[in-house]
Write a protein that holds these residues in place. Structure first.
Motif, PDB file in Angstrom:
ATOM      1  N   GLY A  90       0.873  -0.600  -0.305  1.00  0.00           N
ATOM      2  CA  GLY A  90       0.614   0.041   0.069  1.00  0.00           C
ATOM      3  C   GLY A  90       0.779   1.192   0.097  1.00  0.00           C
ATOM      4  O   GLY A  90       0.118   1.869  -0.411  1.00  0.00           O
ATOM      5  N   TYR A  91       2.362   1.025  -0.006  1.00  0.00           N
ATOM      6  CA  TYR A  91       3.194   2.437  -0.221  1.00  0.00           C
ATOM      7  C   TYR A  91       3.772   2.622  -1.135  1.00  0.00           C
ATOM      8  O   TYR A  91       4.488   1.204  -1.583  1.00  0.00           O
ATOM      9  N   PHE A  92       3.977   3.545  -1.692  1.00  0.00           N
ATOM     10  CA  PHE A  92       4.257   3.630  -3.334  1.00  0.00           C
ATOM     11  C   PHE A  92       5.505   4.960  -2.523  1.00  0.00           C
ATOM     12  O   PHE A  92       5.543   5.985  -2.784  1.00  0.00           O
ATOM     13  N   ILE A  93       6.763   3.929  -3.846  1.00  0.00           N
ATOM     14  CA  ILE A  93       7.338   5.432  -4.003  1.00  0.00           C
ATOM     15  C   ILE A  93       6.793   6.623  -5.209  1.00  0.00           C
ATOM     16  O   ILE A  93       5.481   7.116  -5.678  1.00  0.00           O
ATOM     17  N   GLY A  94       6.498   7.446  -4.412  1.00  0.00           N
ATOM     18  CA  GLY A  94       5.693   9.424  -4.699  1.00  0.00           C
ATOM     19  C   GLY A  94       6.291  10.112  -4.214  1.00  0.00           C
ATOM     20  O   GLY A  94       8.220  10.793  -3.427  1.00  0.00           O
ATOM     21  N   PHE A  95       6.823  11.459  -5.715  1.00  0.00           N
ATOM     22  CA  PHE A  95       7.294  12.160  -5.990  1.00  0.00           C
ATOM     23  C   PHE A  95       6.707  14.115  -5.658  1.00  0.00           C
ATOM     24  O   PHE A  95       5.731  14.165  -6.793  1.00  0.00           O
ATOM     25  N   ASN A  96       6.886  15.639  -5.321  1.00  0.00           N
ATOM     26  CA  ASN A  96       5.767  15.942  -5.375  1.00  0.00           C
ATOM     27  C   ASN A  96       6.103  17.072  -6.802  1.00  0.00           C
ATOM     28  O   ASN A  96       7.330  16.689  -7.476  1.00  0.00           O
ATOM     29  N   TRP A  97       5.922  18.065  -7.111  1.00  0.00           N
ATOM     30  CA  TRP A  97       5.891  18.759  -7.575  1.00  0.00           C
ATOM     31  C   TRP A  97       7.304  18.815  -8.329  1.00  0.00           C
ATOM     32  O   TRP A  97       7.703  19.472  -9.280  1.00  0.00           O
ATOM     33  N   GLN A 110       2.693   8.250 -10.079  1.00  0.00           N
ATOM     34  CA  GLN A 110       3.495   7.129 -11.533  1.00  0.00           C
ATOM     35  C   GLN A 110       4.716   8.040 -12.002  1.00  0.00           C
ATOM     36  O   GLN A 110       4.656   9.265 -12.039  1.00  0.00           O
ATOM     37  N   PHE A 111       5.573   6.526 -12.787  1.00  0.00           N
ATOM     38  CA  PHE A 111       6.706   7.098 -13.389  1.00  0.00           C
ATOM     39  C   PHE A 111       6.773   6.469 -14.894  1.00  0.00           C
ATOM     40  O   PHE A 111       5.894   4.847 -15.030  1.00  0.00           O
ATOM     41  N   GLU A 112       7.028   6.944 -15.711  1.00  0.00           N
ATOM     42  CA  GLU A 112       7.573   6.545 -16.854  1.00  0.00           C
ATOM     43  C   GLU A 112       9.348   5.588 -16.565  1.00  0.00           C
ATOM     44  O   GLU A 112       9.904   5.942 -16.320  1.00  0.00           O
ATOM     45  N   ILE A 113       8.780   4.807 -17.510  1.00  0.00           N
ATOM     46  CA  ILE A 113      10.654   4.469 -17.947  1.00  0.00           C
ATOM     47  C   ILE A 113      11.489   4.015 -18.804  1.00  0.00           C
ATOM     48  O   ILE A 113      10.880   5.070 -19.793  1.00  0.00           O
ATOM     49  N   HIS A 114      12.560   4.999 -18.758  1.00  0.00           N
ATOM     50  CA  HIS A 114      13.966   5.671 -19.775  1.00  0.00           C
ATOM     51  C   HIS A 114      14.213   4.672 -19.774  1.00  0.00           C
ATOM     52  O   HIS A 114      15.385   4.443 -18.934  1.00  0.00           O
TER      53      HIS A 114
END
Length: 232
Positions: free
Chosen positions: A157-164, A182-186
């Motif tokens: 229930g805990y997710f990696i997350g960053f603010n603006w 949410q992340f996109e993979i490069h």
């Protein structure tokens, strides 16, 4: 065989019920979501998550990559204001996969993790098993061909997350779709036999050198932003 293969009708219905939600701790449901999303969108966001690949995570809030930097107290921390490309070595992550379909991500044996409800960097060594707090489930963002969530296996229930601003979020336990997680993979390189094969045309080599300090990285980003504004 039906369009959805071995997925049961109930599983498919459950996936679409979760279109606005994120349900942690359920490997079967995650697999069902991935299958449905891949069939609908035609691509699989996990295509680059192969063991040994080198990737970057681009935050959908800050628009920058997750990177490791040094704090004022010389502690390794992370933020999401890094650059894109292999020249930003402190923003490159080596993929480790296990038999459970889970993943670890490290930079020079410094692992991305979640401890005590916070996004952290966990130093390790080549002779140690990856830390339990660094094991992640990868969720598809339903309806997106590219975006994923990273959920802690140790603390479901805990997710990696960053603010603006690219700073780690203080509240990372989520149940609904949140852009900050949410992340996109490069992709930087993929592992081919025994050698990494570069797939980023801007990349030369992956150099696991020590990261710059947080303040150095922040100042460099601010200078780049001011330069971009002047050129426009």
């Amino acid at each position: 065989m039906s369009f959805f293969g071995n997925l049961s009708k109930k599983a498919v219905e459950k996936v679409y019920d979760l279109a606005s939600k994120v349900e942690g701790g359920n490997d079967y449901l995650i697999s069902a979501t991935n299958t449905v999303n891949t069939l609908v969108k035609g691509t699989d966001p996990r295509v680059y998550l192969k063991h040994g690949n080198i990737i970057q995570f681009i935050s959908r809030t800050s628009g920058r990559s997750i990177q490791i930097v040094l704090s004022r107290t010389n502690q390794l921390i992370c933020n999401a204001i890094g650059g894109t490309g292999s020249q930003y070595t402190n923003a490159c992550w080596v993929v480790i996969s296990n038999q459970n379909g889970h993943y670890y991500f490290h930079n020079n044996n410094n692992f991305l993790g979640i401890q005590y409800g916070q996004v952290v960097i966990i130093p390790s060594s080549i002779n140690q098993y990856p830390p339990r707090e660094a094991e992640f489930r990868v969720h598809d963002v339903l309806g997106s061909a590219h975006a994923i969530y990273l959920e802690s296996v140790r603390t479901p229930g805990y997710f990696i997350g960053f603010n603006w601003n690219g700073e780690p979020c203080q509240q990372i336990k989520i149940e609904t779709r949140e852009k900050f997680a949410q992340f996109e993979i490069h992709p930087i390189s993929r592992w081919s036999n025994t050698q990494p094969e570069l797939i980023n045309t801007r990349a030369d080599t992956f150099d696991p050198s020590a990261p710059p300090s947080y303040w150095e990285a922040t100042n460099e980003l601010n200078n780049q932003t001011r330069t971009d504004h002047r050129s426009n």
